[in-house]
Write an enzyme that holds these catalytic residues in place. Sequence first.
Site, PDB file in Angstrom:
ATOM      1  N   TYR A 263     -64.049  -8.738  14.702  1.00 43.11           N
ATOM      2  CA  TYR A 263     -63.651  -7.466  15.319  1.00 43.11           C
ATOM      3  C   TYR A 263     -63.267  -6.497  14.209  1.00 43.11           C
ATOM      4  O   TYR A 263     -62.480  -6.842  13.316  1.00 43.11           O
ATOM      5  CB  TYR A 263     -62.463  -7.655  16.269  1.00 43.11           C
ATOM      6  CG  TYR A 263     -61.980  -6.332  16.825  1.00 43.11           C
ATOM      7  CD1 TYR A 263     -62.678  -5.694  17.852  1.00 43.11           C
ATOM      8  CD2 TYR A 263     -60.871  -5.679  16.279  1.00 43.11           C
ATOM      9  CE1 TYR A 263     -62.280  -4.456  18.329  1.00 43.11           C
ATOM     10  CE2 TYR A 263     -60.462  -4.441  16.748  1.00 43.11           C
ATOM     11  CZ  TYR A 263     -61.168  -3.834  17.771  1.00 43.11           C
ATOM     12  OH  TYR A 263     -60.773  -2.606  18.239  1.00 43.11           O
TER      13      TYR A 263
ATOM     14  N   ASP B  56     -61.802  -6.878   5.629  1.00 42.60           N
ATOM     15  CA  ASP B  56     -61.019  -6.126   6.609  1.00 42.60           C
ATOM     16  C   ASP B  56     -59.699  -6.875   6.826  1.00 42.60           C
ATOM     17  O   ASP B  56     -59.639  -7.821   7.601  1.00 42.60           O
ATOM     18  CB  ASP B  56     -61.835  -6.004   7.905  1.00 42.60           C
ATOM     19  CG  ASP B  56     -61.065  -5.304   9.014  1.00 42.60           C
ATOM     20  OD1 ASP B  56     -59.851  -5.071   8.852  1.00 42.60           O
ATOM     21  OD2 ASP B  56     -61.690  -5.010  10.057  1.00 42.60           O
TER      22      ASP B  56
ATOM     23  N   LYS C  43     -52.860  -1.388  10.489  1.00 47.55           N
ATOM     24  CA  LYS C  43     -51.838  -2.014  11.339  1.00 47.55           C
ATOM     25  C   LYS C  43     -50.421  -2.037  10.740  1.00 47.55           C
ATOM     26  O   LYS C  43     -49.672  -1.103  10.965  1.00 47.55           O
ATOM     27  CB  LYS C  43     -52.297  -3.409  11.756  1.00 47.55           C
ATOM     28  CG  LYS C  43     -53.403  -3.318  12.824  1.00 47.55           C
ATOM     29  CD  LYS C  43     -53.610  -4.607  13.585  1.00 47.55           C
ATOM     30  CE  LYS C  43     -54.402  -4.376  14.852  1.00 47.55           C
ATOM     31  NZ  LYS C  43     -55.853  -4.400  14.673  1.00 47.55           N
TER      32      LYS C  43
HETATM   33  C1  LIG Z   1     -57.051  -3.536  14.863  1.00 47.28           C
HETATM   34  C2  LIG Z   1     -58.153  -3.786  13.947  1.00 47.28           C
HETATM   35  C3  LIG Z   1     -59.055  -2.766  13.580  1.00 47.28           C
HETATM   36  C4  LIG Z   1     -58.999  -1.387  14.177  1.00 47.28           C
HETATM   37  O1  LIG Z   1     -57.825  -0.715  13.861  1.00 47.28           O
HETATM   38  P1  LIG Z   1     -57.353   0.510  14.788  1.00 47.28           P
HETATM   39  O2  LIG Z   1     -56.132   1.025  14.099  1.00 47.28           O
HETATM   40  O3  LIG Z   1     -57.091  -0.063  16.142  1.00 47.28           O
HETATM   41  O4  LIG Z   1     -58.463   1.496  14.804  1.00 47.28           O
HETATM   42  C5  LIG Z   1     -60.055  -3.077  12.673  1.00 47.28           C
HETATM   43  N1  LIG Z   1     -60.172  -4.311  12.146  1.00 47.28           N
HETATM   44  C6  LIG Z   1     -59.317  -5.303  12.464  1.00 47.28           C
HETATM   45  C7  LIG Z   1     -59.474  -6.648  11.839  1.00 47.28           C
HETATM   46  C8  LIG Z   1     -58.297  -5.080  13.394  1.00 47.28           C
HETATM   47  O5  LIG Z   1     -57.483  -6.087  13.744  1.00 47.28           O
END
Ligand SMILES: *Cc1c(COP(=O)(O)O)cnc(C)c1O
Length: 430
Positions: free
Chosen positions: A145, A246, A275
């Site tokens: 994700y 990520d 986050k």
């Molecule tokens: C939450 C998340 C995103 C997206 O971040 P947002 O601030 O919600 O746009 C991207 N990659 C990972 C791994 C995430 O957990």
Amino acid sequence: MSIKTDYEFDYKHIWHPYSSIKEPFPCYQVINAQGCKLKLKNGKILIDGMSSWLAAIHGYNNTRLNYAIKKQIKKMSHIMFGGITHPSAISLCRKLIEITPLSLECIFLSDSGSVSVEISMKMALQYWLGRKENRQKFLALKGGYHGDTFAAMSVCDPNNSMHSLWQGYLNKHYFASAPKCNFYSDWDEKDFNSFAYLIEMHHKSLAAVILEPIVQGAGGMRIYNPRYLQLVREYCTHYGVLLIIDEIATGFGRTGKLFAFEHAKIEPDILCLGKALTGGTMSLAATITTRKIANTISNSSANCFMHGPTFMGNPIACAVAVENLNILQNNKWINQVFNIENQLRKYLLPLNQLKQVADIRILGAIGVIETHNLLNVVAIQKFFVEQGVWIRPFGKLIYLAPPYIIKKHELEKLIGAVILAIEKPVHYLQ
Ligand SMILES: *Cc1c(COP(=O)(O)O)cnc(C)c1O
């Protein structure tokens, strides 16, 4: 028009994440949050097991974070970043460069995780443009994700609704099988076959590999073997493909290391952070890369990096992110996360014996219970609220990711509620 109560107004007019306006799931009104406690409008107190999606690592209404925001507001709440810079952005970037691997030294600040992923993908594409090579494909993992914007969606798990709904809208990329070997099990070479095959086949068209390190979050809460990530790094280096990591969900201590890629002792070429970057107070994200990639980007015909959000480097967000990093710097989080992990292991691992439970996965301050049947999210969430806890399951997954400051008895309460919830047949869809 009749005057609606707040609840009715919200119900009729406001979208929530992945919600329907027509038949929305119930929402609970929180009027304040303090430490690990959320207070509902009806006065009920809930222990928080979510950290607001892994963001509020130091708990809510944190005095130090609040003070950093207040101090910055008195100076300026926002200023454009084009042609202007400011002390809070500089302090933050200094600190980020200090705590990330030596090779990562060029930072792009943005507003949210999804945008930082877009930026990382754009960096990779512009890097290859700078090298006059036509490479437009990405290799990602099933079960991954990366966010909800279009480029980010195109590298999310291809079998979830994002891809089925958006077929024809999303660029087509390659997806390796999700890693199966979990964190603590023995490594099985076969786990890497799919990735190895795809990168061997397609490396000439690949701009980058993009993945979540060690923990796949919203795509299935899988916790995988560090050897997989080591091999990814080796193959990317061997084939000359960039590696985007990520760390948006895993960064800032959640998995027991400051960054999850440290479990594999590797380094990314491009790193996405979000986050917990501001301790769950403000929206802010960062994409960090190497001098070489940054320089090559500037060799492309555009001779600049083609991105510039209006609220780039927002001073309040930067100031509070600096304070978040200051709090982390005293290293208390290491013990906090270690204690959470131990408590999760002690009480969750035995649940493996329950017939409703398919798997238990634990790493750092993350505990995941996968059930055999789909959960009835509305019913189970209502039960959790009655029990005085805030836990938001999805699919077949109940997970705990509490603030690092959670007390032993508070975590006990969360775990107790989970144990009770699992055994009730009404908490599953037929
Ligand atoms: C939450 C998340 C995103 C997206 O971040 P947002 O601030 O919600 O746009 C991207 N990659 C990972 C791994 C995430 O957990």
